[in-house]
Every structure is written in C-alpha cells, then in structure tokens.
Scaffold this motif. Structure first.
Motif, mmCIF file in Angstrom:
data_model
loop_
_atom_site.group_PDB
_atom_site.id
_atom_site.type_symbol
_atom_site.label_atom_id
_atom_site.label_comp_id
_atom_site.label_asym_id
_atom_site.label_seq_id
_atom_site.Cartn_x
_atom_site.Cartn_y
_atom_site.Cartn_z
ATOM 1 N N GLU A 107 0.815 -1.208 0.000
ATOM 2 C CA GLU A 107 0.000 0.000 0.000
ATOM 3 C C GLU A 107 0.853 1.263 0.000
ATOM 4 N N TRP A 108 1.981 1.244 0.692
ATOM 5 C CA TRP A 108 2.883 2.392 0.638
ATOM 6 C C TRP A 108 3.427 2.572 -0.776
ATOM 7 N N SER A 109 3.744 1.466 -1.436
ATOM 8 C CA SER A 109 4.259 1.557 -2.802
ATOM 9 C C SER A 109 3.172 2.015 -3.771
ATOM 10 N N LEU A 110 1.950 1.563 -3.562
ATOM 11 C CA LEU A 110 0.846 2.056 -4.388
ATOM 12 C C LEU A 110 0.672 3.558 -4.218
ATOM 13 N N ASN A 111 0.816 4.033 -2.982
ATOM 14 C CA ASN A 111 0.752 5.477 -2.751
ATOM 15 C C ASN A 111 1.818 6.204 -3.583
ATOM 16 N N THR A 112 3.024 5.646 -3.581
ATOM 17 C CA THR A 112 4.141 6.277 -4.287
ATOM 18 C C THR A 112 3.875 6.372 -5.783
ATOM 19 N N VAL A 113 3.467 5.261 -6.399
ATOM 20 C CA VAL A 113 3.276 5.298 -7.853
ATOM 21 C C VAL A 113 2.018 6.071 -8.227
ATOM 22 N N ALA A 114 0.998 6.073 -7.352
ATOM 23 C CA ALA A 114 -0.201 6.871 -7.633
ATOM 24 C C ALA A 114 0.141 8.358 -7.637
ATOM 25 N N GLY A 115 0.975 8.780 -6.679
ATOM 26 C CA GLY A 115 1.395 10.177 -6.646
ATOM 27 C C GLY A 115 2.176 10.566 -7.884
ATOM 28 N N ALA A 116 3.056 9.675 -8.343
ATOM 29 C CA ALA A 116 3.832 9.954 -9.551
ATOM 30 C C ALA A 116 2.936 9.990 -10.780
ATOM 31 N N TYR A 117 1.973 9.081 -10.835
ATOM 32 C CA TYR A 117 1.039 9.054 -11.966
ATOM 33 C C TYR A 117 0.238 10.353 -12.036
ATOM 34 N N ASP A 135 -5.900 -8.169 -6.776
ATOM 35 C CA ASP A 135 -5.460 -8.376 -5.398
ATOM 36 C C ASP A 135 -6.659 -8.048 -4.507
ATOM 37 N N ASN A 136 -7.379 -9.067 -4.092
ATOM 38 C CA ASN A 136 -8.640 -8.856 -3.393
ATOM 39 C C ASN A 136 -8.486 -8.168 -2.048
ATOM 40 N N ASP A 137 -7.260 -8.104 -1.522
ATOM 41 C CA ASP A 137 -7.038 -7.414 -0.250
ATOM 42 C C ASP A 137 -6.811 -5.918 -0.427
ATOM 43 N N ARG A 138 -6.873 -5.435 -1.655
ATOM 44 C CA ARG A 138 -6.517 -4.049 -1.903
ATOM 45 C C ARG A 138 -7.714 -3.155 -2.258
ATOM 46 N N PHE A 139 -8.924 -3.702 -2.236
ATOM 47 C CA PHE A 139 -10.089 -2.892 -2.603
ATOM 48 C C PHE A 139 -10.248 -1.681 -1.691
ATOM 49 N N HIS A 144 -9.734 4.213 -0.639
ATOM 50 C CA HIS A 144 -9.148 5.288 0.169
ATOM 51 C C HIS A 144 -8.377 6.271 -0.720
ATOM 52 N N LEU A 145 -7.615 5.752 -1.680
ATOM 53 C CA LEU A 145 -6.851 6.644 -2.555
ATOM 54 C C LEU A 145 -7.782 7.580 -3.321
ATOM 55 N N PHE A 146 -8.889 7.053 -3.804
ATOM 56 C CA PHE A 146 -9.806 7.908 -4.562
ATOM 57 C C PHE A 146 -10.519 8.913 -3.652
ATOM 58 N N GLN A 147 -10.970 8.455 -2.499
ATOM 59 C CA GLN A 147 -11.764 9.316 -1.625
ATOM 60 C C GLN A 147 -10.928 10.327 -0.857
ATOM 61 N N HIS A 148 -9.718 9.924 -0.446
ATOM 62 C CA HIS A 148 -8.944 10.744 0.486
ATOM 63 C C HIS A 148 -7.596 11.204 -0.051
ATOM 64 N N GLY A 149 -7.088 10.598 -1.114
ATOM 65 C CA GLY A 149 -5.793 11.007 -1.638
ATOM 66 C C GLY A 149 -4.653 10.575 -0.736
ATOM 67 N N LEU A 150 -3.581 11.371 -0.722
ATOM 68 C CA LEU A 150 -2.364 11.019 -0.002
ATOM 69 C C LEU A 150 -2.095 12.017 1.114
ATOM 70 N N THR A 151 -1.757 11.495 2.288
ATOM 71 C CA THR A 151 -1.342 12.328 3.408
ATOM 72 C C THR A 151 0.087 11.945 3.769
ATOM 73 N N PHE A 152 0.958 12.946 3.898
ATOM 74 C CA PHE A 152 2.373 12.707 4.110
ATOM 75 C C PHE A 152 2.752 12.881 5.580
ATOM 76 N N LEU A 160 -6.109 13.065 -5.248
ATOM 77 C CA LEU A 160 -5.794 12.325 -6.468
ATOM 78 C C LEU A 160 -6.953 12.326 -7.469
ATOM 79 N N HIS A 161 -8.187 12.424 -6.963
ATOM 80 C CA HIS A 161 -9.327 12.211 -7.850
ATOM 81 C C HIS A 161 -9.549 13.341 -8.835
#
Length: 261
Positions: A107-117, A135-139, A144-152, A160-161
């Motif tokens: 999930e941390w890595s998904l955050n990283t590539v989503a931010g770059a994208y 990956d059924n554990d990632r829904f 969360h990424l769509f609704q809340h974006g990234l917090t550092f 992100l949305h």
C-alpha cells in the motif's frame, strides 16, 4: 484518458533485494498500438488463446521454446519503446521494510506510484485510470486513494481524484495491455536483480536500454532526470549502509542503460 497498469514483483524477502511496484502508462493513441504489438508477438511465437504471455519463462506454454519466448519479449519491449509508452516504478530495499507486513509494503508503494502518476497527468494536462493486477485485499486501499488522496508524514495532503478518475483491478489475460506491463516490469526486475548479483549482466545490458528509453523522465536544471519521475527509490533519504545499496543500484542501471547501438 490515460491508463496506468500496475503490478508488484520481488514480493518475497531476499537480503539485499528490492521490492518493486510499478507498470506502464498508456495514452489513448497508444492503446491500440500496444494491443496490436502484443497480438503480433503472441502470433509469431505460437501462443494460443488462453495462454499467458508473461516475462517469467516458467509460465510459458510447453510448445513455446525458451528461445522463442525470449525473442518475443525482446521484440515487445522494443515495440513499447517505438510506441513511446512510459514506465513508473517504485523500489524499496527489503532490508528496510522486513518488519512491515506485505499489506503495508504494497500500500505504501501504491501510494508512491499513484502520486507519480498524478504528476504525469498534470504534466500532460490529462486525466486517467489506474488499474492494478488483481489483489482482493486491496479494494479498501484503492477506495481510500480515490476518496482521500495522499497524506504525508509532515501532515501535508494531496488529492488524487482531480486527475485519477478511477482506481480498479484487472488480470493477466483480460487484455494485451496487461501482458505488456508484466513483461516490461519483469525486465526491470531482472535488471535490478542483476545489479545486486542475481542475474546475468549481458542479458540486463541487452534489455535495459529500451527500458531506460520508456522510463518517464523530466528535465531538471537542463538535464534529463528519472528519479522523482518514473524511477522512485524509497525511502527518499535512506541512511548508511543502506544508502550505498541504492547508489550502487542507480549506478548499475545507468551503466545498463547505455544503448550499445
């Protein structure tokens, strides 16, 4: 509408190795070209409907020889360079995250590539879709990424949305685009593993120039840079002795990127 197809590799802990998450970004104009390129490579190599066309040699069908499989991958990666797709990858040293669960690393890595994208979409003045390998554990995390974006860690936040209008999942044989992303990411993994002593350098030197050509880059101070764009080593400031491993990796990949032609 751009599409970013994401997967992970080097999942299991191995000392001195890197956990990798990333994939390929396709523009609308590139999608039919990549689809046709994968279809042509499959046909030339003798793949049949339902066969997985992936980087891992052990996953090829028995009637496709290792040599044919290798040439099909090489041809496809060259096609991706010609078409001009872009790659985004995150690399994290396993030794630095061995106390994290797989869920945390992923999930941390998904955050990283989503931010770059999102950064790429802003640069292109575009919107896009981000799809990861099933990956059924990632829904919940995609929601969360769509609704809340990234917090550092410093408390800052970025949405992100505004640029990424859909997060979702796909799987290997659901599109030729997934095959292309798997093969490109697999070639990147092989090159990274070679840099830490677990691959054949001539093979990495043959593959990596095309990968370097599709790695998303930006201009900083009049020079082309990959770090912070398509190449995302994490953490941002690793401490010694881990810093040396990141430095050695970057230097090795740079040496592989020099096109012998």
């Amino acid at each position: 509408m751009h599409i970013f197809l994401v997967d992970e590799t080097n999942r299991d802990y191995v000392e001195n190795h890197f956990f990798i998450v990333g994939g390929l970004v396709y523009t609308p104009e590139q999608i039919p070209l990549v689809d046709a390129a994968v279809a042509a490579c499959r046909a030339a190599a003798g793949y049949r409907p339902g066969d997985n066309f992936k980087f891992n040699t052990n996953e090829r069908p028995s009637y496709v020889s290792p040599e044919t499989h290798r040439e099909a991958k090489k041809s496809l990666i060259a096609d991706l360079r010609r078409i001009g797709v872009r790659m985004i990858v995150s690399v994290v040293l396993h030794d630095l995250c061995r106390n994290q669960t797989y869920d945390e690393r992923m999930e941390w890595s998904l955050n990283t590539v989503a931010g770059a994208y999102r950064k790429l979409l802003v640069a292109d003045q575009a919107r896009g879709i981000m799809l990861m390998d099933r990956d059924n554990d990632r829904f919940d995390h995609l929601e969360h990424l769509f609704q809340h974006g990234l917090t550092f860690q410093d408390g800052s936040h970025i949405g992100l949305h505004d640029r990424i209008v859909l997060f979702g999942m796909t799987n290997d044989n659901a599109s030729n685009l997934s095959s292309a992303a798997d093969i490109a990411l697999g070639a990147f993994r092989y090159s990274v593993n070679t840099a830490v002593g677990a691959g054949r350098e001539p093979v990495a030197r043959e593959m990596f120039p095309d990968l370097a050509a599709i790695m998303w880059s930006g201009e900083v101070g009049g020079r082309r840079r990959f770090r912070g764009f398509g190449y995302l080593p994490r953490p941002l400031t690793p401490v010694a002795p881990h810093l040396a491993r990141y430095t050695n990796l970057a230097e090795a990949l740079h040496s592989y990127s020099i096109d012998p032609l």
